[in-house]
Enzyme design. Structure first.
Site, short mmCIF file in Angstrom:
data_model
loop_
_atom_site.label_atom_id
_atom_site.label_comp_id
_atom_site.label_asym_id
_atom_site.label_seq_id
_atom_site.Cartn_x
_atom_site.Cartn_y
_atom_site.Cartn_z
N CYS A 380 0.84 -1.21 0.00
CA CYS A 380 0.00 0.00 0.00
C CYS A 380 0.87 1.25 0.00
O CYS A 380 1.43 1.63 -1.02
CB CYS A 380 -0.99 -0.06 1.15
SG CYS A 380 -2.45 0.93 0.80
N HIS A 514 -3.66 -5.08 0.63
CA HIS A 514 -3.06 -5.63 1.86
C HIS A 514 -3.14 -7.15 1.86
O HIS A 514 -4.06 -7.73 2.45
CB HIS A 514 -3.79 -5.07 3.08
CG HIS A 514 -3.52 -3.63 3.33
ND1 HIS A 514 -2.43 -3.19 4.04
CD2 HIS A 514 -4.18 -2.51 2.93
CE1 HIS A 514 -2.42 -1.86 4.08
NE2 HIS A 514 -3.48 -1.43 3.41
N GLU A 516 -1.52 -9.22 3.52
CA GLU A 516 -1.35 -9.81 4.86
C GLU A 516 -2.68 -10.14 5.51
O GLU A 516 -2.75 -11.02 6.37
CB GLU A 516 -0.52 -8.86 5.76
CG GLU A 516 -1.22 -7.59 6.24
CD GLU A 516 -1.13 -6.41 5.27
OE1 GLU A 516 -0.92 -6.66 4.07
OE2 GLU A 516 -1.28 -5.25 5.71
N1 GLN Z 1 -1.99 6.65 2.98
C1 GLN Z 1 -2.06 5.93 1.76
C2 GLN Z 1 -3.40 6.07 1.09
O1 GLN Z 1 -4.37 6.41 1.72
C3 GLN Z 1 -1.74 4.46 1.97
C4 GLN Z 1 -2.75 3.77 2.82
C5 GLN Z 1 -2.25 2.45 3.34
O2 GLN Z 1 -1.07 2.18 3.35
N2 GLN Z 1 -3.16 1.61 3.80
O3 GLN Z 1 -3.51 5.80 -0.08
#
Ligand code: GLN
Length: 542
Positions: A380, A514, A516
């Site tokens: 992410c 994600h 994970e």
């Molecule tokens: N802050 C970033 C976004 O909102 C990444 C979010 C995250 O890593 N879950 O896109």
């Protein structure tokens, strides 16, 4: 017939109610029953989505887009059952639903009160969205005695009465501290906590007693007597080395048998726990080890990265190695800070994150991994930082930035203002609410031909869970491709880049989702399995 098991906590918080609920569900599954676990959280936030990871640990995201308590991650990992929106509720959610109903005039002039309106809403939640489960295990957050927990306990008291003993059971998880000066385990705090529950009208049926050593039979007898619980229902929950030992340990102490007896169910045959034994064996007796650096912002609290550390452990189990995690504060690499801490690691992982603090340090960690050919996994935010790194240092896009940090010359990462979910167009702008408005939950992704990611998944179409507001801008695909970074996974409409990779690097992958969250001990996520495999190779080089 669905039976309900309510799990409360006493004496202190952090006793592992979530793990206990998950382990009990796993044991009931091993006996052939269908079990589902839910969590009732007494805090006032509508969901944990806006809470700092330092306050609350990781926010766990479900396929259907709920931002939930991290215990739901334990539930999924232990049971393999995907959690849903209907598996986690808070005081804030209950009240906002009741108030919305009141505003619509649906209470027909009634005065809205905790009893019966709030308690009815809690009961309705507990009883909602049940298929053919044999058991619903309901964990109540917090500790008995907390003011905000009272409406929940009252609702569960009423529910137990309505369902009857043959369909309901109260389990109280408690602590039996060892007092070194006296050389004894002490049962008094438990007696008080059970009495507190009784004041509310709930009689615990079973005590699950956390202790750092064996609880002598005499102490268990004492608790049974003072707490009005059958002696065989006072179960020791002794500390274990791996969380995956918990179901085995609880079984040996007789937990699932006691639960079956309570409901009048057969205790024979014994549940088959061989799968659990094998996972524990692999977790505790690995053949080698690797070291992975997690360069993040909330590294002071490991609960902030719960699913991540579990997924890495699963990758280790799949490769028969122990994964040693080196937690590194990204900010330490900024302002002339050195990158030496990364010299001896076999892989670098930049996890999800929010906000500017530490971003430049994370980019430095990416540069290190890319230039030194060390396996790099960006999740992410970690993918977004990897793209910024290539944009600035390879594609010569000097002003490359993310609008998450304020205005920038080249909006390589920008706010998503529009996307499609299940055929519906979602729109956002700068003034949208912060809570529950990210791109959340499962989205499909199409993997590029001849990509590494495609061979890792062994598939062309995947579905993964998301939680983000910003996104890499497609217009940078071509300039980045010239530097060797390809967009190897995209949303089915081709509009959103979901995966980047550098084919000429031993292992360099960034994913916008994600992974994970979907890794399980019996089904390690392929990305983690392959990342750890690459780290094992790397460890042989140095
Ligand atoms: N802050 C970033 C976004 O909102 C990444 C979010 C995250 O890593 N879950 O896109």
């Amino acid at each position: 017939m669905t039976r309900f098991i309510f799990i409360t906590g006493g004496v202190v918080s952090s006793l592992g109610k979530g793990l206990s609920a998950a382990a009990l569900a796993a044991l009931l599954q091993a006996r052939g029953y269908k079990a589902r676990i839910r969590k009732l959280d007494p805090y006032i936030n509508v969901d944990p989505g806006t809470m700092s990871p330092y306050q609350h640990g990781e926010v766990y995201v479900t396929d259907d887009g709920a931002e939930t308590d991290l215990d739901l991650g334990h539930y999924e990992r232990f049971t393999g059952v995907s959690a849903r929106q209907s598996d986690n509720v808070t005081t804030g959610r209950i009240y906002s639903d009741v108030i919305a109903k009141e505003r619509r005039g649906e209470y027909l002039g009634a005065t809205i009160q905790v009893i019966p309106h709030i308690t009815d809403a809690i009961k309705a939640f507990v009883l909602s969205d049940i298929d053919d489960e044999d058991f619903i295990i309901c964990e109540i957050g917090g500790t008995v005695g907390d003011i905000e927990g009272l409406p929940f306990l009252e609702a569960l008291r009423q529910l137990g009465n309505e369902l009857g003993r043959e369909r309901s059971m109260y389990i109280h998880l408690t602590l039996i501290p060892y007092v070194a000066a006296a050389g004894e385990l002490k049962t008094k705090p438990t007696q008080h906590s059970v009495r507190e529950l009784r004041n509310i009208g709930i009689q615990a049926d079973l005590l699950l007693c956390r202790a750092d050593r064996d609880i002598p039979a005499s102490e268990r007898r004492k608790m049974a007597l003072f707490c009005n619980v059958r002696e065989e229902n006072v179960i020791s929950a002794i500390d274990v080395k791996s969380i995956y030992e918990v179901p085995i340990s609880y079984h040996e102490q007789g937990l699932d048998e006691a639960v079956c007896r309570h409901f009048g169910l057969d205790v024979e045959p014994e549940p088959d726990l061989s799968g659990w034994r094998e996972v524990v064996q692999r977790a505790l007796a690995p053949e080698g080890e690797v070291s992975i650096a997690i360069v993040g912002k909330y590294v002071g609290l490991q609960d902030a990265y719960k699913s991540l550390s579990e997924a890495l452990a699963h990758g280790g189990i799949a490769n028969n190695v122990k994964v040693n995690v080196k937690w590194l504060e990204a900010e330490a690499f900024e302002n002339g800070g050195t990158i030496e801490a990364l010299e001896d690691v076999d892989g670098v992982l930049v996890p999800g994150g929010f906000g500017e603090r530490g971003a430049e340090g994370k980019i430095k960690a990416v540069t290190f991994a890319r230039e030194r050919n060390v396996p790099y996994f960006g999740i992410c935010f970690g993918m977004q930082m990897a793209v910024l790194e290539s944009a600035r240092n390879l594609a010569d896009i000097k002003g490359a930035g993310s609008t998450e940090f304020g205005p920038c010359e080249e909006e390589v990462v920008g706010l998503m203002t529009e996307w499609v979910q299940d055929g519906i167009v979602e729109k956002r702008d700068e003034s949208s609410d912060k809570g529950g408005t990210m791109r959340l939950g499962a989205y499909a992704c199409v993997l590029g031909d001849n990509s590494r990611i495609k061979s890792i998944y062994g598939a062309t179409h995947i579905s993964e869970r998301h939680r983000h507001r910003y996104e890499v801008n497609m217009k940078y695909e071509a300039p980045l491709a010239k530097t060797g970074m390809i967009f190897s996974g995209k949303s089915p409409d081709g509009v959103l880049p979901e995966i980047v990779e550098i084919p000429d690097h031993p292992w360099f992958i960034g994913v916008q989702f994600h992974p994970e969250l979907k890794s399980r001990p019996f089904e390690p996520h392929p990305l983690f399995t392959d990342f750890i495999r690459a780290a094992v190779e790397q460890s042989r080089l140095v």
